[in-house]
Design a protein around this motif. Structure first.
Motif, PDB file in Angstrom:
ATOM      1  N   SER A 293       0.842  -1.191   0.000  1.00 32.53           N
ATOM      2  CA  SER A 293       0.000   0.000   0.000  1.00 32.53           C
ATOM      3  C   SER A 293       0.881   1.246   0.000  1.00 32.53           C
ATOM      4  N   TRP A 294       0.374   2.307  -0.661  1.00 33.39           N
ATOM      5  CA  TRP A 294       1.117   3.562  -0.674  1.00 33.39           C
ATOM      6  C   TRP A 294       0.132   4.711  -0.857  1.00 33.39           C
ATOM      7  N   ASN A 295       0.612   5.924  -0.627  1.00 35.33           N
ATOM      8  CA  ASN A 295      -0.216   7.116  -0.719  1.00 35.33           C
ATOM      9  C   ASN A 295       0.223   7.916  -1.937  1.00 35.33           C
ATOM     10  N   ASP A 296      -0.457   7.688  -3.057  1.00 38.91           N
ATOM     11  CA  ASP A 296      -0.091   8.340  -4.311  1.00 38.91           C
ATOM     12  C   ASP A 296      -0.349   9.841  -4.230  1.00 38.91           C
ATOM     13  N   VAL A 297       0.594  10.626  -4.748  1.00 33.25           N
ATOM     14  CA  VAL A 297       0.516  12.076  -4.632  1.00 33.25           C
ATOM     15  C   VAL A 297      -0.697  12.637  -5.375  1.00 33.25           C
ATOM     16  N   GLU A 298      -1.204  11.934  -6.400  1.00 29.53           N
ATOM     17  CA  GLU A 298      -2.333  12.420  -7.182  1.00 29.53           C
ATOM     18  C   GLU A 298      -3.615  11.633  -6.921  1.00 29.53           C
TER      19      GLU A 298
ATOM     20  N   PRO B 139      -4.694   7.061  -1.497  1.00 38.51           N
ATOM     21  CA  PRO B 139      -4.307   5.712  -1.066  1.00 38.51           C
ATOM     22  C   PRO B 139      -4.489   4.677  -2.174  1.00 38.51           C
ATOM     23  N   GLN B 140      -3.462   3.847  -2.344  1.00 33.98           N
ATOM     24  CA  GLN B 140      -3.461   2.804  -3.370  1.00 33.98           C
ATOM     25  C   GLN B 140      -2.908   1.515  -2.772  1.00 33.98           C
ATOM     26  N   SER B 141      -3.268   0.391  -3.374  1.00 34.49           N
ATOM     27  CA  SER B 141      -2.679  -0.887  -2.972  1.00 34.49           C
ATOM     28  C   SER B 141      -2.747  -1.853  -4.138  1.00 34.49           C
ATOM     29  N   MET B 142      -1.835  -2.811  -4.175  1.00 41.68           N
ATOM     30  CA  MET B 142      -1.817  -3.832  -5.208  1.00 41.68           C
ATOM     31  C   MET B 142      -0.963  -4.999  -4.742  1.00 41.68           C
ATOM     32  N   PRO B 143      -1.181  -6.189  -5.315  1.00 44.51           N
ATOM     33  CA  PRO B 143      -0.367  -7.349  -4.935  1.00 44.51           C
ATOM     34  C   PRO B 143       1.098  -7.134  -5.320  1.00 44.51           C
TER      35      PRO B 143
ATOM     36  N   CYS C 240       3.685   0.543   2.751  1.00 42.91           N
ATOM     37  CA  CYS C 240       3.535  -0.481   3.783  1.00 42.91           C
ATOM     38  C   CYS C 240       3.502  -1.827   3.068  1.00 42.91           C
ATOM     39  N   LEU C 241       4.417  -2.711   3.445  1.00 40.16           N
ATOM     40  CA  LEU C 241       4.491  -4.048   2.855  1.00 40.16           C
ATOM     41  C   LEU C 241       3.785  -5.036   3.776  1.00 40.16           C
ATOM     42  N   TYR C 242       2.870  -5.802   3.226  1.00 43.95           N
ATOM     43  CA  TYR C 242       2.159  -6.836   3.978  1.00 43.95           C
ATOM     44  C   TYR C 242       2.704  -8.195   3.552  1.00 43.95           C
ATOM     45  N   PHE C 243       3.247  -8.935   4.503  1.00 45.08           N
ATOM     46  CA  PHE C 243       3.868 -10.220   4.204  1.00 45.08           C
ATOM     47  C   PHE C 243       2.893 -11.374   4.397  1.00 45.08           C
ATOM     48  N   ALA C 244       3.235 -12.502   3.791  1.00 45.76           N
ATOM     49  CA  ALA C 244       2.368 -13.681   3.845  1.00 45.76           C
ATOM     50  C   ALA C 244       2.202 -14.223   5.255  1.00 45.76           C
ATOM     51  N   ASP C 245       3.168 -13.940   6.145  1.00 46.33           N
ATOM     52  CA  ASP C 245       3.071 -14.454   7.516  1.00 46.33           C
ATOM     53  C   ASP C 245       2.199 -13.575   8.416  1.00 46.33           C
ATOM     54  N   GLY C 246       1.580 -12.540   7.828  1.00 43.01           N
ATOM     55  CA  GLY C 246       0.700 -11.664   8.599  1.00 43.01           C
ATOM     56  C   GLY C 246       1.366 -10.420   9.147  1.00 43.01           C
ATOM     57  N   SER C 247       2.676 -10.334   9.048  1.00 49.30           N
ATOM     58  CA  SER C 247       3.396  -9.152   9.527  1.00 49.30           C
ATOM     59  C   SER C 247       3.404  -8.069   8.448  1.00 49.30           C
ATOM     60  N   ARG C 248       3.813  -6.864   8.837  1.00 49.84           N
ATOM     61  CA  ARG C 248       3.919  -5.767   7.879  1.00 49.84           C
ATOM     62  C   ARG C 248       5.141  -4.922   8.216  1.00 49.84           C
ATOM     63  N   HIS C 249       5.541  -4.100   7.252  1.00 46.88           N
ATOM     64  CA  HIS C 249       6.767  -3.314   7.430  1.00 46.88           C
ATOM     65  C   HIS C 249       6.667  -2.019   6.630  1.00 46.88           C
ATOM     66  N   TYR C 250       7.176  -0.925   7.252  1.00 46.51           N
ATOM     67  CA  TYR C 250       7.241   0.379   6.602  1.00 46.51           C
ATOM     68  C   TYR C 250       8.711   0.709   6.315  1.00 46.51           C
ATOM     69  N   PRO C 251       9.226   0.466   5.114  1.00 41.60           N
ATOM     70  CA  PRO C 251      10.609   0.863   4.801  1.00 41.60           C
ATOM     71  C   PRO C 251      10.776   2.379   4.927  1.00 41.60           C
ATOM     72  N   ASP C 252      12.013   2.813   5.089  1.00 41.30           N
ATOM     73  CA  ASP C 252      12.271   4.219   5.409  1.00 41.30           C
ATOM     74  C   ASP C 252      12.307   5.141   4.199  1.00 41.30           C
ATOM     75  N   PHE C 253      12.986   4.725   3.133  1.00 38.41           N
ATOM     76  CA  PHE C 253      13.118   5.586   1.953  1.00 38.41           C
ATOM     77  C   PHE C 253      12.984   4.765   0.672  1.00 38.41           C
ATOM     78  N   PHE C 254      12.577   5.457  -0.388  1.00 43.83           N
ATOM     79  CA  PHE C 254      12.585   4.876  -1.728  1.00 43.83           C
ATOM     80  C   PHE C 254      13.184   5.928  -2.648  1.00 43.83           C
ATOM     81  N   ALA C 255      14.162   5.547  -3.456  1.00 41.41           N
ATOM     82  CA  ALA C 255      14.865   6.523  -4.294  1.00 41.41           C
ATOM     83  C   ALA C 255      14.896   6.100  -5.753  1.00 41.41           C
ATOM     84  N   LEU C 256      14.655   7.075  -6.610  1.00 38.17           N
ATOM     85  CA  LEU C 256      14.898   6.911  -8.039  1.00 38.17           C
ATOM     86  C   LEU C 256      16.251   7.531  -8.342  1.00 38.17           C
TER      87      LEU C 256
END
Length: 230
Positions: free
Chosen positions: A1-6, A9-13, A83-99
């Motif tokens: 899931s992520w929060n698209d600037v335009e 809220p969005q989500s996809m497998p 926010c990454l949702y894992f198959a084991d039921g846990s989730r994680h918010y990575p800190d940065f994403f860079a192009l």
């Protein structure tokens, strides 16, 4: 899931379809809460690579982001991008994403080395596997400390383009540094009588890694400089 600037809220497998959804432009999907006696310090870092401010929520993230800005060519950076949702039921918010300017897209986690325990290692492994499935790069940053941080912060003060030398001064400096020279000698090349007046031009090229130096030693007038191949 992520929060698209335009689009909001969005989500996809998780899969290759995530590769080009523009995570580098995402708004933070979560923000920390301010409260009395909070131990971590948040703020905004002006990223020279993107020309924009990037939010950070700890001093470790601040130094890691600064080091990334110094060592890589960045086009866009998003904080707390997904926010990454894992198959084991846990989730994680990575800190940065860079192009990166190269077109490479990289997810980053930031954690002080002394706080990387078994749970964190497992989380990093799962995040790395997700990024591999999508086609993103992944790295864990530990921040910068001690003398390396002092040198990095000093050079970062000169990262803005207004410290950039003219093409004539740049060419003269790089030609002079074909052989190792001290910082004092390089500054005197630009201004023999008052070398300190134009030393900011040298610091800017050091920040851009066009001029090399040993970041494990204190910066002073005797610091050896060289020409970079970057």
């Amino acid at each position: 899931s992520w929060n698209d600037v335009e689009r909001g809220p969005q989500s996809m497998p998780i899969g290759p379809a995530c590769l080009d959804v523009g995570i580098e432009r995402a708004l933070p999907i979560r923000r920390g809460h301010s409260y009395q006696h909070r131990r971590n310090y948040e703020g905004h870092y002006w990223c020279a690579g993107t020309g924009r401010h990037v939010w950070y929520e700890s001093m470790t993230e601040y130094t890691a982001l600064m080091h990334l800005d110094h060592t890589e060519r960045l086009s866009a950076v998003a904080t707390q991008p997904v926010c990454l949702y894992f198959a084991d039921g846990s989730r994680h918010y990575p800190d940065f994403f860079a192009l990166h300017e190269s077109g490479e897209k990289v997810m980053y986690d930031v954690r002080p080395l002394e706080l990387v325990d078994k749970a964190a290692e497992d989380q990093f492994v799962k995040t790395s596997q997700v990024c591999e499935r999508i086609g993103w790069g992944y790295a864990v940053l530990h921040g910068v400390t001690g003398l390396q941080r002092h040198n990095l912060e000093w050079l970062a003060a000169y990262r803005h383009p207004w410290n950039c030398p003219t093409e004539g001064d740049r060419s003269q400096l790089l030609a002079f540094l074909e052989e190792p020279q001290t910082l004092a000698d390089a500054a005197r090349l630009l201004d023999l009588k008052h070398p300190a007046r134009r030393v900011h031009l040298i610091y800017h090229l050091m920040w851009r890694r066009e001029i090399t130096y040993n970041d494990s030693l204190p910066l002073n007038w005797a610091t050896p400089l060289g020409r970079s191949d970057v």
